[in-house]
Design an enzyme around this catalytic site. Sequence first.
Site, mmCIF file in Angstrom:
data_model
loop_
_atom_site.group_PDB
_atom_site.id
_atom_site.type_symbol
_atom_site.label_atom_id
_atom_site.label_comp_id
_atom_site.label_asym_id
_atom_site.label_seq_id
_atom_site.Cartn_x
_atom_site.Cartn_y
_atom_site.Cartn_z
ATOM 1 N N LYS A 165 -1.331 -1.612 -4.497
ATOM 2 C CA LYS A 165 -2.102 -0.368 -4.666
ATOM 3 C C LYS A 165 -1.102 0.742 -4.958
ATOM 4 O O LYS A 165 -0.751 1.515 -4.058
ATOM 5 C CB LYS A 165 -2.791 -0.009 -3.341
ATOM 6 C CG LYS A 165 -4.119 -0.628 -3.074
ATOM 7 C CD LYS A 165 -4.702 0.077 -1.820
ATOM 8 C CE LYS A 165 -5.538 -0.827 -0.993
ATOM 9 N NZ LYS A 165 -5.916 -0.258 0.320
ATOM 10 N N ASP B 115 -7.433 -8.372 6.571
ATOM 11 C CA ASP B 115 -8.429 -8.108 7.614
ATOM 12 C C ASP B 115 -8.754 -6.633 7.758
ATOM 13 O O ASP B 115 -8.035 -5.763 7.257
ATOM 14 C CB ASP B 115 -7.888 -8.575 8.969
ATOM 15 C CG ASP B 115 -6.870 -7.591 9.555
ATOM 16 O OD1 ASP B 115 -5.920 -7.232 8.825
ATOM 17 O OD2 ASP B 115 -7.030 -7.163 10.705
ATOM 18 N N ASP C 79 0.864 -1.181 0.000
ATOM 19 C CA ASP C 79 0.000 0.000 0.000
ATOM 20 C C ASP C 79 0.907 1.240 0.000
ATOM 21 O O ASP C 79 1.406 1.637 -1.050
ATOM 22 C CB ASP C 79 -0.906 -0.116 1.235
ATOM 23 C CG ASP C 79 -1.952 0.951 1.332
ATOM 24 O OD1 ASP C 79 -2.468 1.369 0.304
ATOM 25 O OD2 ASP C 79 -2.274 1.379 2.459
ATOM 26 N N PHE D 96 -10.239 -0.050 0.316
ATOM 27 C CA PHE D 96 -9.825 -0.950 1.391
ATOM 28 C C PHE D 96 -10.478 -2.306 1.191
ATOM 29 O O PHE D 96 -11.699 -2.415 1.138
ATOM 30 C CB PHE D 96 -10.172 -0.374 2.762
ATOM 31 C CG PHE D 96 -9.425 -1.059 3.856
ATOM 32 C CD1 PHE D 96 -8.116 -0.714 4.142
ATOM 33 C CD2 PHE D 96 -10.020 -2.096 4.566
ATOM 34 C CE1 PHE D 96 -7.400 -1.393 5.122
ATOM 35 C CE2 PHE D 96 -9.314 -2.778 5.555
ATOM 36 C CZ PHE D 96 -8.004 -2.411 5.834
ATOM 37 N N VAL D 97 -9.631 -3.333 1.061
ATOM 38 C CA VAL D 97 -10.137 -4.666 0.737
ATOM 39 C C VAL D 97 -9.867 -5.659 1.869
ATOM 40 O O VAL D 97 -8.905 -5.497 2.631
ATOM 41 C CB VAL D 97 -9.513 -5.194 -0.581
ATOM 42 C CG1 VAL D 97 -9.963 -4.367 -1.768
ATOM 43 C CG2 VAL D 97 -7.988 -5.235 -0.507
HETATM 44 P P1 IMP Z 1 2.007 -0.457 3.775
HETATM 45 O O1 IMP Z 1 3.137 -0.366 4.756
HETATM 46 O O2 IMP Z 1 1.160 0.807 3.795
HETATM 47 O O3 IMP Z 1 2.426 -0.826 2.376
HETATM 48 O O4 IMP Z 1 1.023 -1.506 4.355
HETATM 49 C C1 IMP Z 1 1.067 -2.843 4.140
HETATM 50 C C2 IMP Z 1 0.138 -3.537 5.120
HETATM 51 O O5 IMP Z 1 -1.055 -2.780 5.360
HETATM 52 C C3 IMP Z 1 -0.356 -4.834 4.535
HETATM 53 O O6 IMP Z 1 0.492 -5.883 4.881
HETATM 54 C C4 IMP Z 1 -1.722 -4.990 5.142
HETATM 55 O O7 IMP Z 1 -1.623 -5.641 6.381
HETATM 56 C C5 IMP Z 1 -2.201 -3.576 5.386
HETATM 57 N N1 IMP Z 1 -3.124 -3.106 4.319
HETATM 58 C C6 IMP Z 1 -2.890 -2.190 3.383
HETATM 59 N N2 IMP Z 1 -3.956 -2.007 2.577
HETATM 60 C C7 IMP Z 1 -4.889 -2.871 3.038
HETATM 61 C C8 IMP Z 1 -6.228 -3.197 2.592
HETATM 62 O O8 IMP Z 1 -6.799 -2.659 1.613
HETATM 63 N N3 IMP Z 1 -6.852 -4.150 3.322
HETATM 64 C C9 IMP Z 1 -6.302 -4.788 4.388
HETATM 65 N N4 IMP Z 1 -5.062 -4.522 4.818
HETATM 66 C C10 IMP Z 1 -4.359 -3.571 4.148
#
Ligand code: IMP
Length: 181
Positions: free
Chosen positions: A130, A158, A102, A151-152
Site C-alpha cells: 500500500k 487479520d 503499509d 483495510f484488507v
Molecule cells: P507497517 O509497519 O505499517 O508497514 O505494517 C505492516 C503490518 O501491518 C503488516 O504486517 C500487517 O500485519 C499489518 N497491516 C497493514 N495493513 C493491513 C491491512 O490492510 N490488513 C491487515 N493487516 C494490515
Amino acid sequence: MHPDGKKILLTEEAIRLRVREMGEEISSDCAGREILCVGILKGAMIFLADLVRHIRAPAFFDFIAVSSYGVSTSSSGAVRILKDLDQSIQGRHVLIVEDIVDSGLTLNYLVENLKSRAPASLKICTLLDKPSRRKAPVEVHYNGFVIPDEFVVGYGLDFNECYRNLPYIMVLDPSVYRKVE
Ligand code: IMP
C-alpha cells in the site's frame, strides 16, 4: 463472500497465479543458492507456505514475530520483536517474507536489525503493498500486488485475529472496525 466483507479484492485464483509467478522470479534470481526465508508472523504464514512450493532452490525457513497493530487498523510506530529468529543469519541469503507493507515502519526496523547480523544478502518479498501509506522507506524486491488504501483481510491477514483462513483477500467493511476501535 464473508458477511463482514465490503468486496473481494483478490480472488483465490488471482493470488495463486501471482504467487507462482513470484516463486519463479525468485528461483531464477537466486540461481540455485540456498535461501533462508524469514516469515513475519503471523500474517505471512499462508503466503510463505504457498510461495516456497514454487521456489526451485534449497529453501530453509525461520520466523520472527513483531508487535502488531493489536485491535487497530493502523500502526502505532513502535516496533518490538516478540519472537526472534531461531538461527544465525550470518553469511546466509535471507529473503524476508511479509504479507503487506503499509506504513513501512515494521520492515524499515526489521531490515536495519537483520542487516546488523551480517547476512550475505537481504531481500524483501511482500504479497501486498500500500505505497500511499508509506511513512518510512522500504526497498521491496518482490511485490505481488499494489493495492489501494483500504483495510484488507484474508489469506493470512487479520483484523483482531479474525479472517486469516479466508482463501481470498477482501476489503473489510469499516463498520466492523469502527465497532471495535
Ligand atoms: P507497517 O509497519 O505499517 O508497514 O505494517 C505492516 C503490518 O501491518 C503488516 O504486517 C500487517 O500485519 C499489518 N497491516 C497493514 N495493513 C493491513 C491491512 O490492510 N490488513 C491487515 N493487516 C494490515
